[in-house]
Design an enzyme around this catalytic site. Structure first.
Site, short mmCIF file in Angstrom:
data_model
loop_
_atom_site.label_atom_id
_atom_site.label_comp_id
_atom_site.label_asym_id
_atom_site.label_seq_id
_atom_site.Cartn_x
_atom_site.Cartn_y
_atom_site.Cartn_z
N SER A 8 0.87 -1.19 0.00
CA SER A 8 0.00 0.00 0.00
C SER A 8 0.90 1.23 0.00
O SER A 8 2.07 1.15 0.37
CB SER A 8 -0.94 -0.01 1.21
OG SER A 8 -0.21 -0.17 2.40
N GLU A 10 1.25 5.53 0.89
CA GLU A 10 0.69 6.66 1.65
C GLU A 10 1.05 7.98 0.98
O GLU A 10 2.19 8.19 0.58
CB GLU A 10 1.27 6.62 3.08
CG GLU A 10 0.76 7.74 3.97
CD GLU A 10 1.13 7.53 5.42
OE1 GLU A 10 0.97 6.40 5.94
OE2 GLU A 10 1.59 8.49 6.04
N THR A 41 -3.05 11.15 4.39
CA THR A 41 -2.93 11.62 5.78
C THR A 41 -3.89 12.78 6.06
O THR A 41 -4.46 13.39 5.14
CB THR A 41 -1.48 12.05 6.11
OG1 THR A 41 -1.15 13.17 5.31
CG2 THR A 41 -0.50 10.93 5.86
N HIS A 69 -6.87 8.83 6.40
CA HIS A 69 -6.43 8.84 7.80
C HIS A 69 -7.40 9.76 8.53
O HIS A 69 -7.92 10.72 7.95
CB HIS A 69 -5.02 9.42 7.93
CG HIS A 69 -3.95 8.56 7.34
ND1 HIS A 69 -2.67 8.52 7.84
CD2 HIS A 69 -3.96 7.70 6.30
CE1 HIS A 69 -1.94 7.68 7.14
NE2 HIS A 69 -2.70 7.17 6.18
N ASP A 101 -0.85 14.53 16.42
CA ASP A 101 0.00 15.34 17.32
C ASP A 101 -0.43 16.78 17.20
O ASP A 101 -0.44 17.33 16.09
CB ASP A 101 1.47 15.23 16.88
CG ASP A 101 2.01 13.84 17.15
OD1 ASP A 101 1.86 13.36 18.29
OD2 ASP A 101 2.59 13.24 16.22
N LYS A 157 -6.22 -0.70 21.75
CA LYS A 157 -6.78 -0.19 20.48
C LYS A 157 -7.40 -1.35 19.69
O LYS A 157 -8.42 -1.20 19.05
CB LYS A 157 -5.68 0.43 19.60
CG LYS A 157 -5.21 1.78 20.04
CD LYS A 157 -4.46 2.53 18.95
CE LYS A 157 -3.03 2.10 18.77
NZ LYS A 157 -2.21 3.11 18.10
N PHE A 208 12.98 13.50 9.80
CA PHE A 208 11.78 12.68 10.05
C PHE A 208 12.01 11.76 11.25
O PHE A 208 11.13 11.58 12.08
CB PHE A 208 11.44 11.80 8.85
CG PHE A 208 11.03 12.56 7.61
CD1 PHE A 208 10.25 13.71 7.70
CD2 PHE A 208 11.43 12.12 6.36
CE1 PHE A 208 9.88 14.41 6.57
CE2 PHE A 208 11.07 12.82 5.22
CZ PHE A 208 10.29 13.95 5.32
N HIS A 258 3.78 -1.18 3.73
CA HIS A 258 3.13 0.12 3.50
C HIS A 258 4.24 1.14 3.25
O HIS A 258 5.09 1.35 4.10
CB HIS A 258 2.33 0.49 4.76
CG HIS A 258 1.60 1.80 4.67
ND1 HIS A 258 0.40 1.95 4.00
CD2 HIS A 258 1.89 3.02 5.18
CE1 HIS A 258 -0.01 3.20 4.10
NE2 HIS A 258 0.88 3.87 4.81
P1 FAD Z 1 -2.19 6.48 20.51
O1 FAD Z 1 -2.38 5.06 20.16
O2 FAD Z 1 -3.32 7.18 21.19
O3 FAD Z 1 -0.88 6.56 21.41
C1 FAD Z 1 -0.26 7.83 21.68
C2 FAD Z 1 0.51 7.75 22.98
O4 FAD Z 1 -0.40 7.70 24.09
C3 FAD Z 1 1.40 6.51 23.13
O5 FAD Z 1 2.53 6.90 23.86
C4 FAD Z 1 0.53 5.55 23.96
O6 FAD Z 1 1.32 4.64 24.69
C5 FAD Z 1 -0.23 6.50 24.85
N1 FAD Z 1 -1.59 6.07 25.20
C6 FAD Z 1 -2.48 5.46 24.40
N2 FAD Z 1 -3.65 5.28 25.05
C7 FAD Z 1 -3.50 5.80 26.28
C8 FAD Z 1 -4.35 5.95 27.41
N3 FAD Z 1 -5.60 5.49 27.40
N4 FAD Z 1 -3.86 6.55 28.51
C9 FAD Z 1 -2.58 7.03 28.55
N5 FAD Z 1 -1.73 6.91 27.51
C10 FAD Z 1 -2.18 6.31 26.39
N6 FAD Z 1 -0.52 11.89 12.50
C11 FAD Z 1 -1.41 12.77 11.98
O7 FAD Z 1 -1.64 13.82 12.58
N7 FAD Z 1 -2.04 12.51 10.79
C12 FAD Z 1 -1.86 11.38 10.09
O8 FAD Z 1 -2.46 11.18 9.03
C13 FAD Z 1 -0.93 10.41 10.62
N8 FAD Z 1 -0.71 9.23 10.00
C14 FAD Z 1 0.09 8.28 10.58
C15 FAD Z 1 0.19 7.03 9.98
C16 FAD Z 1 0.97 6.02 10.56
C17 FAD Z 1 1.04 4.68 9.90
C18 FAD Z 1 1.67 6.30 11.78
C19 FAD Z 1 2.54 5.24 12.39
C20 FAD Z 1 1.57 7.55 12.37
C21 FAD Z 1 0.77 8.54 11.80
N9 FAD Z 1 0.60 9.79 12.40
C22 FAD Z 1 -0.27 10.71 11.85
C23 FAD Z 1 1.35 10.14 13.61
C24 FAD Z 1 0.57 9.81 14.89
O9 FAD Z 1 -0.63 10.52 14.95
C25 FAD Z 1 1.47 10.18 16.06
O10 FAD Z 1 2.57 9.30 16.11
C26 FAD Z 1 0.81 10.28 17.42
O11 FAD Z 1 1.76 10.80 18.35
C27 FAD Z 1 0.33 8.96 17.99
O12 FAD Z 1 -0.73 8.47 17.34
P2 FAD Z 1 -1.38 7.05 17.73
O13 FAD Z 1 -2.56 6.88 16.89
O14 FAD Z 1 -0.36 6.00 17.78
O15 FAD Z 1 -1.83 7.38 19.26
#
Ligand code: FAD
Length: 278
Positions: A8, A10, A41, A69, A101, A157, A208, A258
């Site tokens: 895939s 991105e 994204t 996304h 973020d 998750k 990055f 990916h």
């Molecule tokens: P989470 O799974 O919520 O985790 C974030 C942090 O919080 C981790 O440290 C986890 O351990 C912690 N955590 C999780 N749940 C809890 C809880 N209940 N209580 C306390 N702590 C918790 N960013 C964008 O803005 N747009 C995009 O389109 C985008 N695409 C991405 C695609 C991929 C494949 C990847 C790997 C990343 C992408 N990102 C994107 C970046 C991503 O949003 C960031 O890395 C962000 O910091 C974490 O997202 P996550 O979904 O893993 O968050």
């Protein structure tokens, strides 16, 4: 010979009309490699909402499925529900669900502070309509307190309804295999696609990696530094490193790959072709 696994690609939503035009050409070219889907994204807090929607409408219905996304931090349920309904009405059935973020200075986390909250909300709102992909971090999310807690959060998750995952990029295949082993011990057996970052430019790669917490092994960093401005040598070396990484991942059982394309045809086309995955 490398086993054939699905791929895939991105994209990020372009900022200008010229960027959008260029991306259409990239999409058309990479589509010939028969990917499973293209993902687009989405800026946290809805910062790229219109541009992401424009790219989705450019590519949806053009043969290969698109997967928007969707990030939740700083956004609210009503706006996210609107997007889910829109995507469903457009026949889209795969979403990459993320926390995102927040830009520095922005403090409100919104109604859905973590990706697991978003996954739960998508299931509540749209039932089983969407296949939900989530993010995985073989080298640990940079804000996680510990590896153990991070993989527990990852498992949450999945229990909230995620079907599969895509990793942050990495260059150490052992980190990926260890991650898979550890989540399996938590009873998590969903497909986890390694996220592959092609190496073409040393300073971009280092930027990055620093921004995402991904490690560039010393032997790669040193070699890139030694090539200086010799971009041909960097690209040749980068290609060799990434091909070998992908081969090891596939041989070790990675279910698919990916590619973080950075909206370019090359080197993604070359990697996929040389791996025999087209
Ligand atoms: P989470 O799974 O919520 O985790 C974030 C942090 O919080 C981790 O440290 C986890 O351990 C912690 N955590 C999780 N749940 C809890 C809880 N209940 N209580 C306390 N702590 C918790 N960013 C964008 O803005 N747009 C995009 O389109 C985008 N695409 C991405 C695609 C991929 C494949 C990847 C790997 C990343 C992408 N990102 C994107 C970046 C991503 O949003 C960031 O890395 C962000 O910091 C974490 O997202 P996550 O979904 O893993 O968050």
């Amino acid at each position: 010979m490398t086993k054939r696994v699905p791929i895939s690609f991105e994209f990020f939503p372009p900022k200008t009309d010229a960027g959008a035009e260029k991306l259409r050409a990239v999409h058309q070219d990479l589509q010939q490699l028969n990917p499973e889907f293209f993902s687009i994204t989405y800026g946290a807090g809805g910062s790229t909402r219109e541009r992401t929607l424009a790219a989705i409408s450019d590519f949806n219905g053009k043969g290969t499925p698109v997967a928007p996304h969707l990030s939740c931090i700083g956004d609210d349920k009503a706006r996210i529900a609107e997007l889910l309904d829109l995507y469903k009405s457009q026949g889209i059935d795969r979403i990459v669900a993320l926390r995102g973020d927040l830009p520095s200075g922005q403090v409100g986390l919104g109604e859905l502070p973590y990706a697991q909250d978003l996954v739960r909300f998508i299931r509540e709102h749209s039932g089983d309509h969407f296949k939900i992909e989530v993010a995985a971090y073989p080298e640990m999310h940079p804000q996680a307190e510990s590896f153990d807690l991070d993989i527990q959060r990852f498992a949450e998750k999945v229990h909230a309804g995620a079907n599969s995952a895509i990793t942050q990029f990495f260059f150490n295949p052992d980190a990926y295999f260890y991650f898979i082993e550890r989540i399996a011990k938590l009873g998590v057996h969903i497909p986890v696609a390694p996220g592959i970052m092609p190496i073409t430019n040393a300073s971009n790669l280092i930027r990055f990696a620093d921004g995402t917490g991904a490690e560039i092994p010393r032997w790669i960093r040193k070699q890139l530094q030694a090539y200086g401005d010799d971009s041909k040598s960097i690209q040749a070396f980068g290609h060799e490193v990434v091909v070998k990484l992908c081969e090891r991942l596939i041989a070790g059982g990675a279910p698919s790959l990916h590619f973080y394309t950075m909206n370019h045809i090359q080197p993604n086309r070359q990697l996929v072709t040389d791996l025999g995955l087209a």
